[in-house]
Design an enzyme around this catalytic site. Structure first.
Site, PDB file in Angstrom:
ATOM      1  N   ASN A  10      40.779  38.469  37.762  1.00  0.00           N
ATOM      2  CA  ASN A  10      41.999  38.960  38.495  1.00  0.00           C
ATOM      3  C   ASN A  10      42.925  37.585  38.815  1.00  0.00           C
ATOM      4  O   ASN A  10      42.483  36.742  39.301  1.00  0.00           O
ATOM      5  CB  ASN A  10      41.207  39.215  39.945  1.00  0.00           C
ATOM      6  CG  ASN A  10      42.230  39.657  40.921  1.00  0.00           C
ATOM      7  OD1 ASN A  10      43.422  39.910  40.701  1.00  0.00           O
ATOM      8  ND2 ASN A  10      42.049  39.715  42.187  1.00  0.00           N
ATOM      9  N   TRP A  11      43.851  37.755  38.057  1.00  0.00           N
ATOM     10  CA  TRP A  11      44.895  36.515  38.136  1.00  0.00           C
ATOM     11  C   TRP A  11      45.371  36.561  39.398  1.00  0.00           C
ATOM     12  O   TRP A  11      46.251  35.534  39.694  1.00  0.00           O
ATOM     13  CB  TRP A  11      45.871  36.727  36.722  1.00  0.00           C
ATOM     14  CG  TRP A  11      45.151  36.276  35.550  1.00  0.00           C
ATOM     15  CD1 TRP A  11      43.964  36.320  35.263  1.00  0.00           C
ATOM     16  CD2 TRP A  11      45.992  36.353  34.369  1.00  0.00           C
ATOM     17  NE1 TRP A  11      43.666  36.116  33.931  1.00  0.00           N
ATOM     18  CE2 TRP A  11      44.954  36.138  33.365  1.00  0.00           C
ATOM     19  CE3 TRP A  11      47.148  36.585  33.844  1.00  0.00           C
ATOM     20  CZ2 TRP A  11      45.066  36.027  32.205  1.00  0.00           C
ATOM     21  CZ3 TRP A  11      47.643  36.387  32.685  1.00  0.00           C
ATOM     22  CH2 TRP A  11      46.568  36.141  31.552  1.00  0.00           C
ATOM     23  N   LYS A  12      45.676  37.625  40.333  1.00  0.00           N
ATOM     24  CA  LYS A  12      46.409  37.487  41.487  1.00  0.00           C
ATOM     25  C   LYS A  12      47.659  37.395  41.302  1.00  0.00           C
ATOM     26  O   LYS A  12      48.456  37.672  40.419  1.00  0.00           O
ATOM     27  CB  LYS A  12      45.517  36.832  42.413  1.00  0.00           C
ATOM     28  CG  LYS A  12      44.353  36.892  42.551  1.00  0.00           C
ATOM     29  CD  LYS A  12      43.522  36.141  43.866  1.00  0.00           C
ATOM     30  CE  LYS A  12      42.138  36.469  43.566  1.00  0.00           C
ATOM     31  NZ  LYS A  12      41.426  36.082  44.963  1.00  0.00           N
ATOM     32  N   HIS A  96      41.327  45.791  46.514  1.00  0.00           N
ATOM     33  CA  HIS A  96      40.825  44.351  46.567  1.00  0.00           C
ATOM     34  C   HIS A  96      41.087  43.921  48.046  1.00  0.00           C
ATOM     35  O   HIS A  96      42.159  44.407  48.642  1.00  0.00           O
ATOM     36  CB  HIS A  96      41.864  43.634  45.636  1.00  0.00           C
ATOM     37  CG  HIS A  96      41.318  42.156  45.653  1.00  0.00           C
ATOM     38  ND1 HIS A  96      41.665  41.274  46.748  1.00  0.00           N
ATOM     39  CD2 HIS A  96      40.560  41.548  44.654  1.00  0.00           C
ATOM     40  CE1 HIS A  96      41.009  40.023  46.300  1.00  0.00           C
ATOM     41  NE2 HIS A  96      40.410  40.222  44.902  1.00  0.00           N
ATOM     42  N   GLU A  98      42.131  41.367  49.354  1.00  0.00           N
ATOM     43  CA  GLU A  98      43.439  40.985  49.849  1.00  0.00           C
ATOM     44  C   GLU A  98      44.640  42.005  49.940  1.00  0.00           C
ATOM     45  O   GLU A  98      45.422  41.852  51.044  1.00  0.00           O
ATOM     46  CB  GLU A  98      43.815  39.841  48.839  1.00  0.00           C
ATOM     47  CG  GLU A  98      43.188  38.460  48.874  1.00  0.00           C
ATOM     48  CD  GLU A  98      43.111  37.836  47.304  1.00  0.00           C
ATOM     49  OE1 GLU A  98      43.818  38.280  46.535  1.00  0.00           O
ATOM     50  OE2 GLU A  98      42.143  37.082  47.404  1.00  0.00           O
ATOM     51  N   GLU A 166      32.482  42.581  46.443  1.00  0.00           N
ATOM     52  CA  GLU A 166      33.273  41.462  46.586  1.00  0.00           C
ATOM     53  C   GLU A 166      33.247  40.921  48.064  1.00  0.00           C
ATOM     54  O   GLU A 166      33.958  41.494  49.156  1.00  0.00           O
ATOM     55  CB  GLU A 166      34.599  41.371  46.371  1.00  0.00           C
ATOM     56  CG  GLU A 166      34.903  41.597  44.826  1.00  0.00           C
ATOM     57  CD  GLU A 166      36.287  40.986  44.276  1.00  0.00           C
ATOM     58  OE1 GLU A 166      36.011  40.301  43.492  1.00  0.00           O
ATOM     59  OE2 GLU A 166      37.223  41.309  45.005  1.00  0.00           O
ATOM     60  N   GLY A 172      37.447  33.087  46.853  1.00  0.00           N
ATOM     61  CA  GLY A 172      38.426  31.764  46.961  1.00  0.00           C
ATOM     62  C   GLY A 172      38.060  30.841  47.889  1.00  0.00           C
ATOM     63  O   GLY A 172      38.421  30.141  48.201  1.00  0.00           O
ATOM     64  N   SER A 212      34.025  33.793  44.241  1.00  0.00           N
ATOM     65  CA  SER A 212      33.534  32.387  43.616  1.00  0.00           C
ATOM     66  C   SER A 212      32.558  32.352  42.617  1.00  0.00           C
ATOM     67  O   SER A 212      31.687  31.585  42.416  1.00  0.00           O
ATOM     68  CB  SER A 212      33.069  31.217  44.811  1.00  0.00           C
ATOM     69  OG  SER A 212      34.154  31.513  45.874  1.00  0.00           O
ATOM     70  N   GLY A 233      38.260  35.595  40.109  1.00  0.00           N
ATOM     71  CA  GLY A 233      39.617  35.112  40.610  1.00  0.00           C
ATOM     72  C   GLY A 233      40.037  33.687  39.896  1.00  0.00           C
ATOM     73  O   GLY A 233      40.169  33.374  38.563  1.00  0.00           O
ATOM     74  N   GLY A 234      39.727  32.624  40.729  1.00  0.00           N
ATOM     75  CA  GLY A 234      40.153  31.251  40.454  1.00  0.00           C
ATOM     76  C   GLY A 234      39.550  30.750  39.002  1.00  0.00           C
ATOM     77  O   GLY A 234      40.236  30.258  38.153  1.00  0.00           O
TER      78      GLY A 234
HETATM   79  C1  PEP Z   1      38.608  37.918  43.456  1.00  0.00           C
HETATM   80  O1  PEP Z   1      39.791  37.696  43.870  1.00  0.00           O
HETATM   81  O2  PEP Z   1      38.541  39.188  42.862  1.00  0.00           O
HETATM   82  C2  PEP Z   1      37.821  36.834  43.437  1.00  0.00           C
HETATM   83  C3  PEP Z   1      36.540  37.110  43.427  1.00  0.00           C
HETATM   84  O3  PEP Z   1      38.166  35.621  43.635  1.00  0.00           O
HETATM   85  P1  PEP Z   1      37.391  34.085  43.182  1.00  0.00           P
HETATM   86  O4  PEP Z   1      36.822  34.249  42.223  1.00  0.00           O
HETATM   87  O5  PEP Z   1      38.616  33.078  43.317  1.00  0.00           O
HETATM   88  O6  PEP Z   1      36.709  33.995  44.663  1.00  0.00           O
END
Ligand code: PEP
Length: 252
Positions: A10-12, A96, A98, A166, A172, A212, A233-234
């Site tokens: 997920n590049w956001k 999601h 966010e 999640e 994050g 994470s 994500g990251g």
């Molecule tokens: C996400 O936003 O779906 C996510 C899991 O982010 P991260 O891996 O950065 O925690």
């Protein structure tokens, strides 16, 4: 039942078209030979065409980060399923945290988006997860139950459904649910699916962990019985990290 692992990025709101295309090329060039998990990247809408073009001929699939439920109309800022399909998208993330936290997404709108996606033939990656306050108040199971059941209302077939657990407090933040904590919720989600669709159908659905996830913790998470991949994500923004996650998926 063996479910194929899905490693999804997920590049956001990250990467321009040129940066996204370069990342995809670097990932594609670094893929190991042999058995691969299913691999998905979800870039921002505007960069989807460049990323789809860059992914052509590789094992990478391209998803979107959201979708609207209406076919067309006066919905400023939104994008339809037909537009995503036209751009070469196969999957879409819905619900999601966010979106829920910052953009007023509700269980009801998550359901509408998921239903529209599945009806259009897109794979809906439906996100559920509790906040830190909810976990500390002992409400995790109730939140997961409510979000999961509501998201699936009116969806009769699970073939185009992926669930992503999640925990909001792990996204994050560098904090990861322990494999046992994650497995407990994944098992609960599978039990909800079994209740709604029967045990056989429930066994076919991939349930991803997100929060994470990184190369160091992925192997022990993916070793759990009901953890069928990751929504990342990251660590999806750097080719070496994402490739290490793909390798963890291949070895799980
Ligand atoms: C996400 O936003 O779906 C996510 C899991 O982010 P991260 O891996 O950065 O925690």
């Amino acid at each position: 039942m063996s479910r194929r692992i899905l490693i999804a990025g997920n590049w956001k709101m990250n990467k321009t078209s040129a940066e996204g295309a370069a990342l995809v090329k670097e990932i594609a060039a670094g893929l190991p030979a042999g058995n691969l998990p299913e691999i998905l990247v979800c870039p921002p809408y505007l960069t989807i065409p460049a990323v789809v073009e860059a992914a052509k001929g590789s094992a990478l699939e391209v998803g979107a980060e959201n979708v609207h439920w209406a076919a067309s109309g006066a919905y400023t800022g939104e994008v339809s399923t037909a537009m995503l399909l036209d751009a070469g998208v196969t999957h879409v993330i819905v619900g999601h945290s966010e979106r829920r936290q910052y953009f007023g997404e509700t269980d009801e709108t998550v359901n509408q988006r998921a239903k529209a996606a599945v009806e259009a033939g897109l794979v809906a990656v439906i996100c559920v997860g509790e906040t830190l306050a909810e976990r500390e108040a002992g409400e995790t199971a109730a939140v997961i139950d409510r979000q999961t059941r509501k998201a699936l209302e009116g969806i009769s077939d699970l073939a185009k459904v992926v669930i992503a657990y999640e925990p909001v407090w792990a996204i994050g933040t560098g904090k990861t649910a322990t494999p046992d904590m994650a497995q407990e919720v994944h098992a609960q989600i599978r039990a909800i699916l079994a209740d709604l669709y029967g045990a056989d159908a429930a066994e076919t659905v991939r349930i991803l962990y997100g929060g994470s996830m990184k190369p160091a913790n992925a192997p022990e998470l993916l070793a759990k019985k009901d953890i069928d991949g990751g929504l990342i994500g990251g660590a999806s923004l750097k080719a070496p990290d994402f490739l290490a996650l793909v390798a963890a998926g291949a070895n799980a």
